[in-house]
Design a protein around this motif. Sequence first.
Motif, PDB file in Angstrom:
ATOM      1  N   ALA A   6       0.845  -1.243   0.107  1.00  0.00           N
ATOM      2  CA  ALA A   6      -0.018   0.002  -0.359  1.00  0.00           C
ATOM      3  C   ALA A   6       1.067   1.051  -0.114  1.00  0.00           C
ATOM      4  CB  ALA A   6      -1.366  -0.159   0.811  1.00  0.00           C
ATOM      5  N   TYR A   7       2.134   1.421   1.159  1.00  0.00           N
ATOM      6  CA  TYR A   7       2.823   2.325   0.827  1.00  0.00           C
ATOM      7  C   TYR A   7       3.565   2.687  -0.753  1.00  0.00           C
ATOM      8  CZ  TYR A   7       3.060   3.579   5.664  1.00  0.00           C
ATOM      9  OH  TYR A   7       2.061   3.672   6.752  1.00  0.00           O
ATOM     10  N   PHE A   8       3.916   1.113  -1.134  1.00  0.00           N
ATOM     11  CA  PHE A   8       4.408   1.977  -2.762  1.00  0.00           C
ATOM     12  C   PHE A   8       3.714   2.544  -3.841  1.00  0.00           C
ATOM     13  CE2 PHE A   8       7.111  -2.182  -1.172  1.00  0.00           C
ATOM     14  CZ  PHE A   8       8.343  -1.488  -0.861  1.00  0.00           C
ATOM     15  N   GLU A   9       1.935   1.905  -3.259  1.00  0.00           N
ATOM     16  CA  GLU A   9       0.978   2.265  -4.319  1.00  0.00           C
ATOM     17  C   GLU A   9       0.624   3.577  -4.174  1.00  0.00           C
ATOM     18  OE1 GLU A   9      -1.336  -1.721  -4.367  1.00  0.00           O
ATOM     19  OE2 GLU A   9      -2.007  -0.835  -3.451  1.00  0.00           O
ATOM     20  N   ARG A  10       0.862   4.219  -2.889  1.00  0.00           N
ATOM     21  CA  ARG A  10       0.760   5.408  -2.815  1.00  0.00           C
ATOM     22  C   ARG A  10       2.055   6.384  -3.004  1.00  0.00           C
ATOM     23  NH1 ARG A  10      -0.255   4.894   3.470  1.00  0.00           N
ATOM     24  NH2 ARG A  10      -2.174   3.982   3.859  1.00  0.00           N
ATOM     25  N   ALA A  11       2.888   6.028  -2.824  1.00  0.00           N
ATOM     26  CA  ALA A  11       4.916   6.258  -3.737  1.00  0.00           C
ATOM     27  C   ALA A  11       4.874   6.930  -5.518  1.00  0.00           C
ATOM     28  CB  ALA A  11       5.621   5.496  -3.269  1.00  0.00           C
ATOM     29  N   VAL A  12       3.926   5.521  -6.132  1.00  0.00           N
ATOM     30  CA  VAL A  12       4.183   5.911  -7.441  1.00  0.00           C
ATOM     31  C   VAL A  12       2.556   6.490  -8.084  1.00  0.00           C
ATOM     32  CG1 VAL A  12       4.575   3.184  -8.509  1.00  0.00           C
ATOM     33  CG2 VAL A  12       2.952   3.691  -7.914  1.00  0.00           C
ATOM     34  N   ALA A  13       1.585   6.448  -6.547  1.00  0.00           N
ATOM     35  CA  ALA A  13       0.520   7.546  -7.407  1.00  0.00           C
ATOM     36  C   ALA A  13       0.766   9.199  -6.834  1.00  0.00           C
ATOM     37  CB  ALA A  13      -0.848   7.746  -6.212  1.00  0.00           C
ATOM     38  N   THR A  14       1.375   9.155  -5.661  1.00  0.00           N
ATOM     39  CA  THR A  14       2.044  10.607  -5.417  1.00  0.00           C
ATOM     40  C   THR A  14       3.264  11.484  -7.082  1.00  0.00           C
ATOM     41  OG1 THR A  14       2.067   9.857  -3.166  1.00  0.00           O
ATOM     42  CG2 THR A  14       3.705  12.190  -3.839  1.00  0.00           C
ATOM     43  N   ASP A  15       3.983  10.368  -7.044  1.00  0.00           N
ATOM     44  CA  ASP A  15       5.206  10.521  -8.056  1.00  0.00           C
ATOM     45  C   ASP A  15       5.314   9.238  -8.487  1.00  0.00           C
ATOM     46  OD1 ASP A  15       7.700  10.697  -9.439  1.00  0.00           O
ATOM     47  OD2 ASP A  15       8.437  11.798  -7.987  1.00  0.00           O
ATOM     48  N   PRO A  16       4.849   9.134 -10.157  1.00  0.00           N
ATOM     49  CA  PRO A  16       4.421   8.491 -11.277  1.00  0.00           C
ATOM     50  C   PRO A  16       5.823   8.321 -12.306  1.00  0.00           C
ATOM     51  CG  PRO A  16       2.981   9.826 -11.228  1.00  0.00           C
ATOM     52  CD  PRO A  16       3.557  10.549 -10.782  1.00  0.00           C
ATOM     53  N   GLY A  17       6.858   9.152 -11.672  1.00  0.00           N
ATOM     54  CA  GLY A  17       8.564   9.310 -12.048  1.00  0.00           C
ATOM     55  C   GLY A  17       9.662   8.220 -11.816  1.00  0.00           C
ATOM     56  N   ASN A  18       8.507   7.405 -10.196  1.00  0.00           N
ATOM     57  CA  ASN A  18       9.641   7.176  -8.897  1.00  0.00           C
ATOM     58  C   ASN A  18       9.796   5.959  -9.411  1.00  0.00           C
ATOM     59  OD1 ASN A  18      10.664   6.220  -6.796  1.00  0.00           O
ATOM     60  ND2 ASN A  18       9.282   7.418  -5.294  1.00  0.00           N
TER      61      ASN A  18
END
Length: 117
Positions: A47-59
């Motif tokens: 869930a944290y990784f999903e939030r990370a990519v939603a926050t910054d799709p370029g990560n």
Amino acid sequence: AVVAAGAGVAVWAPWRPRVSPLSRQYTERGQQMIREGLPGQIRQGVAYFERAVATDPGNAEAWGELALGYTHMLNSFDPAETASLPARIRSAADRAEALDPGNADARLALLFMTPQF
């Protein structure tokens, strides 16, 4: 270009996009959850990784971690719950590879998609 800051030296690579601090924070928290490895923590890490990519799709790092996190779920959860994981693994790994060719986590995730017996 090299930028010196205090006692440390940081290398700025203009060809690599900056990762948002919030996305980096989510990625680090997800890594911590996955390392601890309990089933509930694996789900929380993903869930944290999903939030990370939603926050910054370029990560790219977060996309690779997300793909790898999904692989941890393959053997830990009910088959009905994990049926969509191979497609999700491939999608996240492909995105990580597109952003960062040779992304180690993405490649590892694709290897781990093969069932273990």
